[in-house]
Design an enzyme around this catalytic site. Structure first.
Site, PDB file in Angstrom:
ATOM      1  N   ASP A  78       0.959  -1.299  -0.150  1.00 30.62           N
ATOM      2  CA  ASP A  78      -0.169  -0.207   0.077  1.00 30.62           C
ATOM      3  C   ASP A  78       0.742   1.268   0.002  1.00 30.62           C
ATOM      4  O   ASP A  78       1.971   1.251   0.265  1.00 30.62           O
ATOM      5  CB  ASP A  78      -1.139  -0.068   1.267  1.00 30.62           C
ATOM      6  CG  ASP A  78      -0.163  -0.063   2.439  1.00 30.62           C
ATOM      7  OD1 ASP A  78       0.698  -0.970   2.543  1.00 30.62           O
ATOM      8  OD2 ASP A  78      -0.733   0.389   3.522  1.00 30.62           O
ATOM      9  N   GLU A 138      -0.096  -1.192   5.762  1.00 27.58           N
ATOM     10  CA  GLU A 138       0.914  -0.899   6.383  1.00 27.58           C
ATOM     11  C   GLU A 138       0.869   0.665   6.949  1.00 27.58           C
ATOM     12  O   GLU A 138       1.409   1.314   7.824  1.00 27.58           O
ATOM     13  CB  GLU A 138       2.352  -1.004   5.690  1.00 27.58           C
ATOM     14  CG  GLU A 138       3.559  -0.823   6.772  1.00 27.58           C
ATOM     15  CD  GLU A 138       4.093   0.560   6.607  1.00 27.58           C
ATOM     16  OE1 GLU A 138       4.895   0.801   7.569  1.00 27.58           O
ATOM     17  OE2 GLU A 138       3.796   1.493   5.748  1.00 27.58           O
ATOM     18  N   HIS A 342       6.258   9.410   1.107  1.00 28.61           N
ATOM     19  CA  HIS A 342       5.040  10.308   1.314  1.00 28.61           C
ATOM     20  C   HIS A 342       5.175  11.774   0.667  1.00 28.61           C
ATOM     21  O   HIS A 342       4.264  12.505   0.849  1.00 28.61           O
ATOM     22  CB  HIS A 342       4.786  10.397   2.972  1.00 28.61           C
ATOM     23  CG  HIS A 342       4.498   8.996   3.562  1.00 28.61           C
ATOM     24  ND1 HIS A 342       4.404   9.009   4.873  1.00 28.61           N
ATOM     25  CD2 HIS A 342       4.848   7.796   3.287  1.00 28.61           C
ATOM     26  CE1 HIS A 342       4.293   7.510   5.307  1.00 28.61           C
ATOM     27  NE2 HIS A 342       4.326   6.996   3.965  1.00 28.61           N
TER      28      HIS A 342
END
Length: 368
Positions: A78, A138, A342
């Site tokens: 993910d 996760e 991210h």
């Protein structure tokens, strides 16, 4: 109307192209079904030497060669939400001139997953038995982790002598990880009209005294089995106040304590409770142990030789902690700079993907 199924994954294209293919299958946490289906189909088509099982959107594939040692190698499927950073693009780093893959998931952690999938298909006779794990959820709350769920439901599949997690580590080995604790600190007071503040007791002011103490705190650097871990204790959220003319009778803030893996969870909790002993409430809302470096085992030492770089400490928390809790030494090893995970400009050097695959291949095939 349902979206079309993604094109089949092609391990023969190599880890760089497979990284692109994986990233271009959107797989934000909670929406991993399509990518898990694609991974399962790829293994069925290209890896008859593996025994494959599925738990939700977690795929576990194992060799059964009767080797005297077993290594578990895991990666999560993910990502955090997409922000106009897919499909993947080829770019050049303006500072280094390095070829890069840019896009959501390239760092965290589809490049690591691609390396694992290519080698899972390729290595039909490794020197150790292998347990490959690709898991869901996760990037969200720990209790939703597909790895944690599979470990609880199928503990026999996770027996191993050493484990590697493909978290981004700039192509070096990062041993173990810090533990993490979150606590809610609450201060009480007495409400009063702000025109007559002396009639009350201001809970926000009380919190300010503790926050000043927290701001002045200097966390430790702790050596554990030859690696240095940096600790941290920080406020991460605050709430308080009733109205613009009311002395508040309640204020709370949340702290996050990142502690060295030499400390137990009990020791971490005791430290936080002592630090905020004059608060009215100290509530532990999340607590996960760290993991020691995991570099003393002979398998780990051979892996260090294959990578050819000096290991460092993992300063965040990762799922190596779950393996460590089972008594399995574990390290982080994957392409990409964790500082870009991210980020909207997430990108991974192509040469780190290929170098990571070469190091793992050499180690698992016995070339080193």
């Amino acid at each position: 109307m349902t979206s079309a199924a993604p094109a089949p994954l092609d391990p023969a294209a190599g880890p760089v192209e497979l990284t692109r293919q994986l990233c271009n299958i959107p797989s934000v946490s909670g929406d991993e079904r399509a990518i898990a289906d694609a991974v399962e189909a790829m293994l069925a088509a290209h890896a008859p030497h593996l025994t494959v099982m599925r738990d939700g959107d977690t795929i576990i594939a194992r060799t059964e060669l009767g080797r005297d040692r077993r290594v578990a190698i895991a990666g999560h499927l993910d990502t955090v939400p997409i922000n106009e950073n897919l499909p993947v693009q080829d770019r050049i780093d303006p500072e280094t001139g390095a070829a890069m893959l840019w896009g959501r998931g390239t760092v965290d952690m589809k490049a690591g997953v691609a390396v694992q999938l290519v080698l899972a298909v390729e290595l039909v006779a490794p020197t150790v038995d292998l347990t490959w794990v690709w898991y869901d959820h996760e990037e969200v709350a720990s209790e939703l982790s597909g790895l944690g769920r599979a470990m609880r439901q199928h503990p026999e599949l996770f027996e191993a002598d050493f484990a590697i997690l493909g978290e981004p580590s700039n192509g070096t080995i990062e041993g173990g990880c810090n533990g993490t604790l979150r606590a809610r600190i609450e201060l009480h007071g007495t409400r009063a009209h702000s025109a007559r503040s002396w009639m009350g007791r201001n809970a926000i002011h009380r919190a300010g005294e503790l926050l000043e103490r927290l701001a002045a705190f200097e966390p430790e650097r702790v050596a554990v089995d030859g690696l240095e871990y940096r600790e941290g204790l920080n406020a991460v959220r605050i709430e308080g106040g009733v109205a613009g003319n009311v002395i508040p009778d309640r204020c709370s803030f949340e702290v996050n304590y990142r502690f060295a893996p030499s400390r137990s969870t009990d020791e971490a909790e005791a430290f936080v409770r002592a630090f905020f002993a004059d608060a009215d409430v100290v509530e532990i809302v999340d607590l996960s142990p760290g993991a020691r470096p995991g570099l003393e085992a002979p398998l780990a030492q051979r892996f260090v030789a294959a990578v050819g770089q000096t290991p460092t400490a993992k300063l965040g928390w990762t799922d190596v902690s779950r393996f460590s809790a089972l008594g399995i030494p574990a390290v982080n090893f994957g392409p990409g700079n964790a500082l870009l995970a991210h980020a909207d400009d997430e990108s991974v050097p192509v040469d780190q993907i290929t170098a990571g695959a070469e190091a793992l291949r050499a180690w698992l095939s016995g070339a080193i």
